[in-house]
Write a protein that holds these residues in place. Sequence first.
Motif, mmCIF file in Angstrom:
data_model
loop_
_atom_site.group_PDB
_atom_site.id
_atom_site.type_symbol
_atom_site.label_atom_id
_atom_site.label_comp_id
_atom_site.label_asym_id
_atom_site.label_seq_id
_atom_site.Cartn_x
_atom_site.Cartn_y
_atom_site.Cartn_z
ATOM 1 N N ALA A 19 0.831 -1.206 0.000
ATOM 2 C CA ALA A 19 0.000 0.000 0.000
ATOM 3 C C ALA A 19 0.867 1.258 0.000
ATOM 4 O O ALA A 19 1.846 1.350 0.756
ATOM 5 C CB ALA A 19 -0.904 -0.004 1.234
ATOM 6 N N GLY A 20 0.533 2.201 -0.868
ATOM 7 C CA GLY A 20 1.244 3.479 -0.891
ATOM 8 C C GLY A 20 2.553 3.468 -1.661
ATOM 9 O O GLY A 20 3.193 4.506 -1.806
ATOM 10 N N GLN A 21 2.962 2.296 -2.146
ATOM 11 C CA GLN A 21 4.240 2.235 -2.870
ATOM 12 C C GLN A 21 4.052 1.598 -4.234
ATOM 13 O O GLN A 21 3.278 0.669 -4.373
ATOM 14 C CB GLN A 21 5.238 1.378 -2.096
ATOM 15 N N VAL A 22 4.791 2.095 -5.223
ATOM 16 C CA VAL A 22 4.719 1.492 -6.553
ATOM 17 C C VAL A 22 6.138 1.155 -7.002
ATOM 18 O O VAL A 22 7.039 1.991 -6.928
ATOM 19 C CB VAL A 22 4.068 2.443 -7.583
ATOM 20 N N SER A 23 6.328 -0.086 -7.442
ATOM 21 C CA SER A 23 7.624 -0.478 -7.996
ATOM 22 C C SER A 23 7.459 -0.615 -9.506
ATOM 23 O O SER A 23 6.522 -1.255 -9.986
ATOM 24 C CB SER A 23 8.098 -1.790 -7.369
ATOM 25 N N MET A 24 8.377 0.012 -10.227
ATOM 26 C CA MET A 24 8.188 0.155 -11.676
ATOM 27 C C MET A 24 9.510 -0.019 -12.405
ATOM 28 O O MET A 24 10.536 0.490 -11.951
ATOM 29 C CB MET A 24 7.703 1.597 -11.857
ATOM 30 N N TYR A 25 9.467 -0.721 -13.525
ATOM 31 C CA TYR A 25 10.677 -0.907 -14.352
ATOM 32 C C TYR A 25 10.316 -0.557 -15.790
ATOM 33 O O TYR A 25 9.304 -1.019 -16.317
ATOM 34 C CB TYR A 25 11.136 -2.370 -14.278
ATOM 35 N N VAL A 26 11.155 0.271 -16.423
ATOM 36 C CA VAL A 26 10.934 0.622 -17.831
ATOM 37 C C VAL A 26 12.228 0.355 -18.599
ATOM 38 O O VAL A 26 13.306 0.812 -18.197
ATOM 39 C CB VAL A 26 10.526 2.113 -17.973
ATOM 40 N N CYS A 27 12.118 -0.418 -19.695
ATOM 41 C CA CYS A 27 13.315 -0.742 -20.479
ATOM 42 C C CYS A 27 13.939 0.536 -21.028
ATOM 43 O O CYS A 27 13.255 1.370 -21.611
ATOM 44 C CB CYS A 27 12.952 -1.657 -21.649
ATOM 45 N N GLY A 28 15.233 0.665 -20.838
ATOM 46 C CA GLY A 28 15.946 1.849 -21.308
ATOM 47 C C GLY A 28 16.541 1.643 -22.697
ATOM 48 O O GLY A 28 16.252 0.657 -23.359
ATOM 49 N N PRO A 29 17.377 2.573 -23.127
ATOM 50 C CA PRO A 29 17.876 2.528 -24.506
ATOM 51 C C PRO A 29 19.136 1.670 -24.658
ATOM 52 O O PRO A 29 19.840 1.409 -23.692
ATOM 53 C CB PRO A 29 18.245 3.992 -24.751
ATOM 54 N N THR A 30 19.388 1.276 -25.905
ATOM 55 C CA THR A 30 20.681 0.716 -26.278
ATOM 56 C C THR A 30 21.504 1.905 -26.760
ATOM 57 O O THR A 30 21.086 2.613 -27.686
ATOM 58 C CB THR A 30 20.495 -0.309 -27.413
ATOM 59 N N VAL A 31 22.643 2.143 -26.117
ATOM 60 C CA VAL A 31 23.340 3.413 -26.346
ATOM 61 C C VAL A 31 24.396 3.314 -27.458
ATOM 62 O O VAL A 31 25.593 3.247 -27.191
ATOM 63 C CB VAL A 31 23.947 3.943 -25.027
ATOM 64 N N TYR A 32 23.897 3.343 -28.697
ATOM 65 C CA TYR A 32 24.837 3.315 -29.829
ATOM 66 C C TYR A 32 24.645 4.524 -30.734
ATOM 67 O O TYR A 32 25.306 4.673 -31.745
ATOM 68 C CB TYR A 32 24.673 2.016 -30.632
ATOM 69 N N ASN A 33 23.680 5.392 -30.371
ATOM 70 C CA ASN A 33 23.382 6.557 -31.197
ATOM 71 C C ASN A 33 22.555 7.517 -30.345
ATOM 72 O O ASN A 33 22.125 7.166 -29.253
ATOM 73 C CB ASN A 33 22.563 6.103 -32.416
ATOM 74 N N TYR A 34 22.291 8.717 -30.883
ATOM 75 C CA TYR A 34 21.373 9.626 -30.199
ATOM 76 C C TYR A 34 19.969 9.063 -30.334
ATOM 77 O O TYR A 34 19.649 8.431 -31.346
ATOM 78 C CB TYR A 34 21.417 11.009 -30.855
ATOM 79 N N ILE A 35 19.094 9.322 -29.355
ATOM 80 C CA ILE A 35 17.739 8.783 -29.461
ATOM 81 C C ILE A 35 16.885 9.646 -30.398
ATOM 82 O O ILE A 35 17.131 10.837 -30.557
ATOM 83 C CB ILE A 35 17.029 8.645 -28.098
ATOM 84 N N HIS A 36 15.897 9.002 -31.016
ATOM 85 C CA HIS A 36 14.965 9.740 -31.884
ATOM 86 C C HIS A 36 13.696 10.063 -31.089
ATOM 87 O O HIS A 36 13.523 9.610 -29.953
ATOM 88 C CB HIS A 36 14.699 8.994 -33.192
ATOM 89 N N ILE A 37 12.814 10.870 -31.714
ATOM 90 C CA ILE A 37 11.642 11.318 -30.956
ATOM 91 C C ILE A 37 10.638 10.188 -30.711
ATOM 92 O O ILE A 37 9.776 10.314 -29.848
ATOM 93 C CB ILE A 37 10.949 12.542 -31.612
ATOM 94 N N GLY A 38 10.766 9.076 -31.451
ATOM 95 C CA GLY A 38 9.934 7.902 -31.162
ATOM 96 C C GLY A 38 10.345 7.313 -29.816
ATOM 97 O O GLY A 38 9.509 7.067 -28.939
#
Length: 494
Positions: A19-38
């Motif tokens: 209660a009152g806490q949220v655990s969250m994971y979001v996949c991050g980028p593969t860092v071989y280039n600048y990210i695009h707006i997608g």
Amino acid sequence: MRIYNTMTRRKEEFEPLVAGQVSMYVCGPTVYNYIHIGNARTFISFDVIRRYLIASGYDVRFISNITDVDDKIINRANEEGRTAAEVASEYTAAFEKAMADVGVMPPTVRPKATEEIGSMIDVIARLIEKGHAYPVDGDVYFKVRSFPSYGKLSGRQPDDMRAGARIEVDERKDDPLDFALWKAAKPGEPAWDSPWGKGRPGWHIECSCMSEKYLGMPFDIHGGGADLIFPHHENEIAQAEACFDETFARIWMHGGMLLIDKEKMSKSLNNFLLLKDVLEQVDYRVLRLLMLQTHYRSPLDYSRERIDDAATSFERLRSTIRNAQWAIDNVDISCESDVEEYVSAEALEERIAQTQTEFKASMDDDFNTAGALGSIFSLIGSVNTFLMHGLSNDADVAAARHAVETVTGFMGTLGIDFADDDKSYPAELVDLARELLGSDADTPEQAVDLLLAGRAEARATKDWGTADAIRDGLSGLGFVIEDTASGARVHYEG
Ligand code: AMP
Ligand code: ZN
């Protein structure tokens, strides 16, 4: 609060594990280039989800990784005669800067794959021990058939996948569907020691390990773009659940794709716009506004016209906030107006209360930011009408202040900040005040005050040359001056 769960394919009432806490994971980028707006769209969507959970009173633990070892990074390093670590570190820094530039809060922990190799080796060893994986010539593969519920997230059955898919045949795999947990090192590649020889992890294993390590299992929400559902998220589930005999994530959330000319924006289609290039021309808040006008699960068509429309909406919002602030600060000056329409302080307070109810209802309905923005813009319309008659008493001032706080508070939850707005006045104002009035201002804001006072004085003494020069100078720097019965009013249009 209701959240759409890709696993059950319906909206579910949200109850976090603790209660009152949220655990969250979001996949991050593969860092071989600048990210695009997608890519940026997905990270912005989950930033808003996180911000709204926080605004709703939850303590949110948010983990997002950096994939800093991968074929694409190694290829780029080889092309450029650099090490993979150099390439990864350059684009990790660029990614962190891009996220800050677009108002995405840093995660609670941002683990890097190369710093978590030990835990990945432990999980892989355990999977082999439990019969879910097997080593071949220095590689290790996950045995998809050993995990009966494989396919439960994407709704694909292993048999159908085999029939339809163009899976490359690899004699060393028991089944073409099996995927790599560990890859033997080829000469010149980054490599770590392991029980199976020198090598590096496959892509999917890092997210299973890092989620378990930093959040425990099960955890509340796993997110990413919809393009990751299969195979990446399906594989994450198989690895984690086979290893730990426990549910992996309770809710799976997926963001819709950003499209350009009806096609998914991607590096491989070469139809991408880099976030850093877009931000050179577009205020990050306009970009966020554009994205949040579409529900996070729907596809979003990106175009220059839509950016221009979002810029117009943003200016409307910004000028209303500025005008309300101006009216609050200059309340002793009464404004004359012959406008028929009228919104009383009481009516404005009612509209604020209604907007609060609507904002919450929209956001509680699977983070419907489009609906929430619709309510904010409708309130903005009432604020504009309210301001036409000027503020004449304490109730008016209180209502104006309440409206500004409500709008900026909600926009802040959407990651669109107005706090630093006035600081963005151009520095050239200081030179203008010196040139036209011989006055030394410390800040651009002070220079505006001096210039307006100087102009009023010039007009009073019928020194039209100076008055016009000040007006032209200010409008050249993006200010619009309106002479009202009660004096000059300025808006900064940027
Ligand atoms: P990647 O570095 O390719 O793994 O992508 C990082 C994140 O961006 C993932 O969550 C992807 O799902 C997401 N992503 C990639 N392309 C798009 C797109 N065109 N629209 C929205 N999200 C995307
Ligand atoms: Zn992942």
